[in-house]
Design a protein around this motif. Structure first.
Motif, short mmCIF file in Angstrom:
data_model
loop_
_atom_site.label_atom_id
_atom_site.label_comp_id
_atom_site.label_asym_id
_atom_site.label_seq_id
_atom_site.Cartn_x
_atom_site.Cartn_y
_atom_site.Cartn_z
N LEU A 289 -37.94 21.71 18.09
CA LEU A 289 -38.05 20.55 17.20
C LEU A 289 -37.90 19.26 18.00
CD1 LEU A 289 -35.78 21.89 14.33
CD2 LEU A 289 -38.23 21.47 14.14
N PRO A 290 -38.62 18.21 17.62
CA PRO A 290 -38.55 16.96 18.40
C PRO A 290 -37.37 16.07 18.03
CG PRO A 290 -40.12 16.72 16.61
CD PRO A 290 -39.62 18.15 16.55
N HIS A 291 -36.58 16.47 17.05
CA HIS A 291 -35.55 15.58 16.51
C HIS A 291 -34.32 15.51 17.40
CE1 HIS A 291 -37.96 17.28 13.18
NE2 HIS A 291 -37.97 16.02 12.78
N GLN A 292 -33.66 14.37 17.33
CA GLN A 292 -32.39 14.19 18.06
C GLN A 292 -31.18 14.52 17.19
OE1 GLN A 292 -34.07 10.42 18.56
NE2 GLN A 292 -33.69 10.34 20.77
N VAL A 293 -31.37 14.52 15.88
CA VAL A 293 -30.32 14.90 14.94
C VAL A 293 -30.95 15.77 13.85
CG1 VAL A 293 -28.54 14.13 13.33
CG2 VAL A 293 -29.09 12.73 15.33
N VAL A 294 -30.33 16.90 13.59
CA VAL A 294 -30.77 17.78 12.49
C VAL A 294 -29.57 18.00 11.57
CG1 VAL A 294 -31.58 20.07 11.83
CG2 VAL A 294 -32.58 18.92 13.82
N ARG A 319 -28.28 16.90 18.22
CA ARG A 319 -27.03 17.08 17.48
C ARG A 319 -27.34 17.83 16.19
NH1 ARG A 319 -25.39 12.31 20.06
NH2 ARG A 319 -23.20 12.35 20.73
N LEU A 320 -26.52 18.84 15.92
CA LEU A 320 -26.68 19.66 14.72
C LEU A 320 -25.47 19.45 13.82
CD1 LEU A 320 -28.15 21.89 13.11
CD2 LEU A 320 -26.87 23.57 14.48
N VAL A 321 -25.73 19.07 12.57
CA VAL A 321 -24.68 18.84 11.59
C VAL A 321 -24.91 19.81 10.43
CG1 VAL A 321 -23.52 17.19 10.09
CG2 VAL A 321 -24.55 16.40 12.24
N LEU A 322 -23.97 20.71 10.23
CA LEU A 322 -24.07 21.73 9.18
C LEU A 322 -23.16 21.33 8.03
CD1 LEU A 322 -23.83 24.84 11.53
CD2 LEU A 322 -25.90 23.68 10.73
N VAL A 323 -23.72 21.24 6.82
CA VAL A 323 -22.99 20.70 5.67
C VAL A 323 -23.01 21.74 4.54
CG1 VAL A 323 -22.81 18.76 4.07
CG2 VAL A 323 -23.84 18.42 6.35
#
Length: 609
Positions: A289-294, A319-323
């Motif tokens: 994935l091209p994203h810097q934050v997911v 950066r991966l943020v799991l919610v």
């Protein structure tokens, strides 16, 4: 419940457990195939393999041999299910192998890889610390562990901590918190800035979405360039709610704060470019994935294989943020990733290995009727007496206590009146071509069931509601199958139409004829009914299907106290689907039993991350 088919070729233990209804045909056939490929004929080893397949079918990543007998007996004796097995058959009296002797048989089998150090895909089954995996799922769990370890070992770019602290002070002023109360929202944003992987856990109303919006603003502020941010969720409904909530939260930030650019939220399948059943994903290590934050919301619904695909598809500097809410029901597929990660964070840490990420649990409740918030907390804490007291007080939560085995809507005048009002409102708006009004009315009340089939299941209760509306509402159902006001539930991902399993809608009047309006009252699209092959009527739905959705009021039909589906997680999930009012239909014993029972899924991921 799947229909029992006796496997003619099954012999010995496989035959006995299949005839008793414990093992279904797929369980037996997979075990037989693995035995042939491995030249393994030991009946106890083949039985263990078949039970491992059964465990996967029911949501566990692996089979815990020590507790399998107790769990299977409880599941098979569930009075709410119309089981195909002989009711006189005593499942507990089956020739269950002794657990210790069973383990020794498995340790000596050529079918089984012993321990975690054996190379992947050398054996079809793997035994690790008393847990029996099919090799594919061991590999998925290993992928999740490995990728999280790699992300933990990679240094996060240096951040001016003084500048970060000032920014956090600006965004999190502590208003609404008691004196001395920890601001966990601020803590979550701080952790996300200093870790590649972070978890933001909390129940409804604890401000997860607000935290995500401020967290994204923090990440943007400490970045030297505009961030490419992806928002995702397991279902289309959850993705739409995430998009609406994050957009609203960002617009409420102080004007001097730079708002990050956030594109539309999507389902995880769409984000990872799912190619269809059996065709894999377009995203992966070779095409990340091209994203810097997911940011992934509703993580309680994410299964282990999907988590592995997501981690495989991230660049090292993403950066991966799991919610999500770890107290909710887990995915309908194998695994309980979020609850595993949250539980593992409390375990003693292995020496020599950094934590694989940060976990922040939000506890302060900012919204919800007080009765719902208090009931949800009592359920979460396992306090059945407090829960029953709150239901008895009847503020915005109530228990319609009944002992009737085959309830009818006529036995429940308040429920009958509620579903009739909702159906009338949906039908009236649909007849007028009022798409937002029809969808808003549809979400004003939802009838939830634990089971799909049986006396307490969606199929029966949905039919009762539809029959009531056809009888009481003038013109209801007059147009045939695709009638005005028919509530719809998408039951499979429809990639060509950009619709996801779990999306809801209503049949409405349109200048081009009847159309299915699917989406939310804020954003919906209309489709010709002839394009929709995989939809069902939505007069009632399972609690599992309701995850990721919010309704103004809910009515929950509880099965008998003896039902194995009654768990704390199921009741908590049902209660927290409502914003204004919750009505439980069942016995006090069923409520107490649900709160007492914890949903347990065998997994090795919870043993430290």
């Amino acid at each position: 419940m799947a229909r029992l088919v006796e496997v003619v070729s099954a012999q010995g233990l496989l035959h006995e457990f299949n005839a008793a209804g414990v093992l279904l045909a797929p369980d037996v056939h997979v075990a037989q195939t693995l035995g042939r490929l491995s030249n393994e004929h030991d009946p106890q080893v083949l039985l263990a393999a078949a039970l491992a397949v059964r465990a996967l079918r029911l949501g566990s990543v692996c089979l815990d041999l020590a507790g399998v007998r107790q769990r299977v007996v409880a599941e098979m004796l569930d009075p709410a299910l119309d089981l195909a097995a002989d009711p006189d058959n005593d499942v507990d009296a089956l020739p269950w192998p002794d657990p210790e002797a069973w383990l020794e048989r498995l340790r000596g089998s050529r079918m089984v890889a012993q321990g975690a150090d054996i190379a992947v895909n050398q054996h079809p089954v793997r035994l690790v610390d008393g847990l029996l995996y099919l090799e594919r799922y061991w590999a998925e769990e290993r992928t999740v562990r490995t990728r999280l370890d790699e992300r933990a070992r990679r240094s996060v770019p240096s951040i001016d901590q003084q500048r970060l602290g000032a920014l956090l002070d600006q965004l999190f002023d502590g208003r609404g918190l008691a004196s001395g109360e920890t601001d966990h929202q601020r803590e979550a944003a701080h952790n996300a800035a200093n870790h590649w992987t972070s978890v933001v856990a909390g129940g409804p109303g604890t401000g997860k979405t607000t935290t995500v919006a401020k967290l994204l603003a923090v990440l943007q502020a400490v970045s030297d360039e505009p961030l490419r941010i992806a928002l995702a969720a397991p279902s289309g409904k959850a993705a739409a709610r995430l998009q609406e909530a994050v957009t609203a939260a960002l617009s409420a930030l102080p004007p001097e704060i730079t708002r990050p650019a956030v594109t539309s939220a999507s389902t995880l399948h769409k984000l990872l470019d799912a190619r269809g059943p059996g065709r894999g994903f377009g995203r992966g290590p070779a095409n990340p994935l091209p994203h810097q934050v997911v940011v992934v919301d509703e993580m309680s619904m994410v299964a282990l294989p999907m988590m592995a695909r997501l981690l495989d598809s991230l660049r090292p500097d993403t950066r991966l943020v799991l919610v999500g809410d770890p107290n909710q029901l887990t995915s309908v597929d194998a695994g309980a990733v979020l609850s595993d990660l949250v539980r593992a964070a409390d375990l003693p840490q292995d020496r020599g290995r950094p934590r694989r990420g940060s976990v922040t649990v939000l506890t302060h409740t900012w919204r919800f009727g007080q009765g719902i918030a208090n009931l949800a907390e009592a359920i979460r804490q396992g306090d059945d007496q407090r829960a029953l007291e709150l239901l008895q007080a009847g503020d915005d939560v109530e228990l319609v206590a009944t002992n009737a085995g085959a309830l009818q809507l006529t036995d429940l005048p308040m429920v009958r009146s509620q579903v009739l009002r909702t159906g009338e409102a949906v039908h009236a708006a649909a007849r007028d071509g009022d798409v937002p009004g029809a969808l808003q009315a549809l979400d004003s009340h939802r009838l939830l069931c634990a089971h799909r089939e049986g006396r307490w299941g969606v199929a029966r209760w949905g039919r009762m509601v539809e029959d009531l509306l056809r009888h009481e509402v003038a013109g209801y159902g007059a147009e045939g199958e695709w009638y005005l006001g028919r509530p719809l539930l998408v039951t499979q991902n429809l990639k060509d139409l950009d619709l996801s399993n779990g999306d809801a809608g209503v049949v409405v009047a349109h200048e081009q004829g009847l159309r299915a309006a699917i989406g939310s009252s804020q954003q919906a699209r209309t489709f010709s009914p002839f394009l929709l092959d995989h939809v069902a009527s939505l007069h009632a739905m399972t609690i599992h299907k309701a995850q990721g959705s919010q309704f103004r009021e809910v009515t929950v039909v509880l099965p008998p106290a003896e039902s194995s589906l009654l768990t704390r997680e199921l009741l908590y999930t049902a209660v927290t689907r409502a914003s204004d009012r919750v009505r439980l239909v069942g016995t006090p014993d069923a409520v107490a039993k649900a709160i007492e029972n914890r949903a347990v899924r065998a997994s090795g991921l919870a043993r430290g991350w």
